[in-house]
Design a protein around this motif. Sequence first.
Motif, PDB file in Angstrom:
ATOM      1  N   ARG A 143       0.829  -1.208   0.000  1.00 48.41           N
ATOM      2  CA  ARG A 143       0.000   0.000   0.000  1.00 48.41           C
ATOM      3  C   ARG A 143       0.867   1.263   0.000  1.00 48.41           C
ATOM      4  NH1 ARG A 143      -2.854  -3.387   3.560  1.00 48.41           N
ATOM      5  NH2 ARG A 143      -1.898  -2.382   5.348  1.00 48.41           N
ATOM      6  N   ALA A 144       1.932   1.254   0.812  1.00 47.59           N
ATOM      7  CA  ALA A 144       2.816   2.420   0.887  1.00 47.59           C
ATOM      8  C   ALA A 144       3.523   2.667  -0.442  1.00 47.59           C
ATOM      9  CB  ALA A 144       3.838   2.222   2.007  1.00 47.59           C
ATOM     10  N   ALA A 145       3.950   1.611  -1.091  1.00 46.06           N
ATOM     11  CA  ALA A 145       4.630   1.746  -2.385  1.00 46.06           C
ATOM     12  C   ALA A 145       3.693   2.363  -3.411  1.00 46.06           C
ATOM     13  CB  ALA A 145       5.122   0.381  -2.863  1.00 46.06           C
ATOM     14  N   ARG A 146       2.466   1.909  -3.414  1.00 44.06           N
ATOM     15  CA  ARG A 146       1.489   2.426  -4.366  1.00 44.06           C
ATOM     16  C   ARG A 146       1.227   3.916  -4.124  1.00 44.06           C
ATOM     17  NH1 ARG A 146      -3.664   2.635  -4.356  1.00 44.06           N
ATOM     18  NH2 ARG A 146      -4.053   1.319  -2.546  1.00 44.06           N
ATOM     19  N   LEU A 151      -1.601  -0.256 -10.841  1.00 44.84           N
ATOM     20  CA  LEU A 151      -0.609  -1.246 -10.424  1.00 44.84           C
ATOM     21  C   LEU A 151      -0.883  -2.586 -11.096  1.00 44.84           C
ATOM     22  CD1 LEU A 151       1.856  -2.087  -8.837  1.00 44.84           C
ATOM     23  CD2 LEU A 151       0.377  -2.430  -6.836  1.00 44.84           C
ATOM     24  N   ALA A 152      -2.147  -2.930 -11.231  1.00 44.90           N
ATOM     25  CA  ALA A 152      -2.508  -4.169 -11.926  1.00 44.90           C
ATOM     26  C   ALA A 152      -2.004  -4.124 -13.367  1.00 44.90           C
ATOM     27  CB  ALA A 152      -4.014  -4.378 -11.885  1.00 44.90           C
ATOM     28  N   GLU A 153      -2.185  -3.001 -14.032  1.00 45.45           N
ATOM     29  CA  GLU A 153      -1.708  -2.855 -15.411  1.00 45.45           C
ATOM     30  C   GLU A 153      -0.191  -2.977 -15.487  1.00 45.45           C
ATOM     31  OE1 GLU A 153      -3.183   0.973 -16.552  1.00 45.45           O
ATOM     32  OE2 GLU A 153      -5.259   0.274 -16.717  1.00 45.45           O
ATOM     33  N   LEU A 154       0.505  -2.308 -14.578  1.00 43.60           N
ATOM     34  CA  LEU A 154       1.973  -2.331 -14.588  1.00 43.60           C
ATOM     35  C   LEU A 154       2.533  -3.725 -14.322  1.00 43.60           C
ATOM     36  CD1 LEU A 154       2.762   0.949 -12.603  1.00 43.60           C
ATOM     37  CD2 LEU A 154       3.062   0.553 -15.062  1.00 43.60           C
ATOM     38  N   SER A 155       1.834  -4.491 -13.491  1.00 47.69           N
ATOM     39  CA  SER A 155       2.340  -5.803 -13.089  1.00 47.69           C
ATOM     40  C   SER A 155       1.812  -6.951 -13.944  1.00 47.69           C
ATOM     41  CB  SER A 155       1.992  -6.068 -11.616  1.00 47.69           C
ATOM     42  OG  SER A 155       0.589  -6.114 -11.446  1.00 47.69           O
ATOM     43  N   LEU A 205       3.779 -12.892  -7.341  1.00 46.81           N
ATOM     44  CA  LEU A 205       4.615 -12.087  -6.449  1.00 46.81           C
ATOM     45  C   LEU A 205       5.807 -11.509  -7.198  1.00 46.81           C
ATOM     46  CD1 LEU A 205       4.463 -14.299  -3.251  1.00 46.81           C
ATOM     47  CD2 LEU A 205       3.432 -12.043  -3.560  1.00 46.81           C
ATOM     48  N   VAL A 206       6.407 -12.306  -8.064  1.00 42.80           N
ATOM     49  CA  VAL A 206       7.544 -11.825  -8.859  1.00 42.80           C
ATOM     50  C   VAL A 206       7.099 -10.689  -9.772  1.00 42.80           C
ATOM     51  CG1 VAL A 206       9.170 -12.451 -10.707  1.00 42.80           C
ATOM     52  CG2 VAL A 206       8.888 -13.955  -8.724  1.00 42.80           C
ATOM     53  N   LYS A 207       5.953 -10.834 -10.417  1.00 44.73           N
ATOM     54  CA  LYS A 207       5.431  -9.774 -11.292  1.00 44.73           C
ATOM     55  C   LYS A 207       5.195  -8.492 -10.505  1.00 44.73           C
ATOM     56  CE  LYS A 207       3.099 -12.577 -14.790  1.00 44.73           C
ATOM     57  NZ  LYS A 207       1.795 -12.934 -15.379  1.00 44.73           N
ATOM     58  N   LEU A 208       4.606  -8.630  -9.328  1.00 42.11           N
ATOM     59  CA  LEU A 208       4.309  -7.469  -8.491  1.00 42.11           C
ATOM     60  C   LEU A 208       5.581  -6.748  -8.066  1.00 42.11           C
ATOM     61  CD1 LEU A 208       2.273  -5.800  -6.774  1.00 42.11           C
ATOM     62  CD2 LEU A 208       2.728  -7.435  -4.941  1.00 42.11           C
ATOM     63  N   ILE A 209       6.520  -7.489  -7.520  1.00 42.08           N
ATOM     64  CA  ILE A 209       7.767  -6.885  -7.025  1.00 42.08           C
ATOM     65  C   ILE A 209       8.569  -6.288  -8.174  1.00 42.08           C
ATOM     66  CG2 ILE A 209       9.979  -7.411  -5.921  1.00 42.08           C
ATOM     67  CD1 ILE A 209       8.342  -9.389  -4.120  1.00 42.08           C
ATOM     68  N   THR A 210       8.611  -6.967  -9.308  1.00 41.96           N
ATOM     69  CA  THR A 210       9.324  -6.443 -10.475  1.00 41.96           C
ATOM     70  C   THR A 210       8.704  -5.132 -10.946  1.00 41.96           C
ATOM     71  OG1 THR A 210       9.993  -8.660 -11.167  1.00 41.96           O
ATOM     72  CG2 THR A 210      10.028  -6.942 -12.855  1.00 41.96           C
ATOM     73  N   ALA A 211       7.383  -5.070 -10.994  1.00 45.38           N
ATOM     74  CA  ALA A 211       6.704  -3.847 -11.418  1.00 45.38           C
ATOM     75  C   ALA A 211       7.018  -2.690 -10.469  1.00 45.38           C
ATOM     76  CB  ALA A 211       5.200  -4.071 -11.508  1.00 45.38           C
ATOM     77  N   LEU A 212       7.005  -2.959  -9.170  1.00 41.97           N
ATOM     78  CA  LEU A 212       7.317  -1.913  -8.191  1.00 41.97           C
ATOM     79  C   LEU A 212       8.765  -1.451  -8.337  1.00 41.97           C
ATOM     80  CD1 LEU A 212       5.474  -3.301  -5.039  1.00 41.97           C
ATOM     81  CD2 LEU A 212       4.788  -1.357  -6.463  1.00 41.97           C
ATOM     82  N   GLU A 213       9.685  -2.394  -8.485  1.00 42.36           N
ATOM     83  CA  GLU A 213      11.093  -2.031  -8.629  1.00 42.36           C
ATOM     84  C   GLU A 213      11.335  -1.261  -9.926  1.00 42.36           C
ATOM     85  OE1 GLU A 213      13.103  -5.784  -8.122  1.00 42.36           O
ATOM     86  OE2 GLU A 213      13.155  -5.542  -5.933  1.00 42.36           O
ATOM     87  N   ASP A 214      10.688  -1.676 -11.020  1.00 41.65           N
ATOM     88  CA  ASP A 214      10.818  -0.970 -12.293  1.00 41.65           C
ATOM     89  C   ASP A 214      10.281   0.454 -12.207  1.00 41.65           C
ATOM     90  OD1 ASP A 214      11.972  -3.224 -13.402  1.00 41.65           O
ATOM     91  OD2 ASP A 214      10.202  -3.788 -14.578  1.00 41.65           O
TER      92      ASP A 214
END
Length: 99
Positions: A8-11, A21-25, A49-58
Amino acid sequence: MITAAQLRAARVLLGIDQRRLAELSGLSAPTIQRMEASETMVRGNVDSLVKLITALEDAGIELIDDGASSNAGGRGVRLKAGSGYRPEGTASSGTRTRR
């Protein structure tokens, strides 16, 4: 791993909603909603989880684990130094606003 609070904080740091976020991941909006509703650690299959974390890091998010170097010493998130990412709706003047 990532906690629901970190997610939530990252978003919020990125200035995006669950749908974006759904689109990005590449995940569905209901999947993001379920992940954010978790009690502590986000649960999901490894691929999601990998898709989510990768999207946040990107997008410029750095996840801070327990015991990692941070002023407060706990879990958290921060924008990566030099990420160049500006939350949606901010000016492109090159200055950042501290939150």
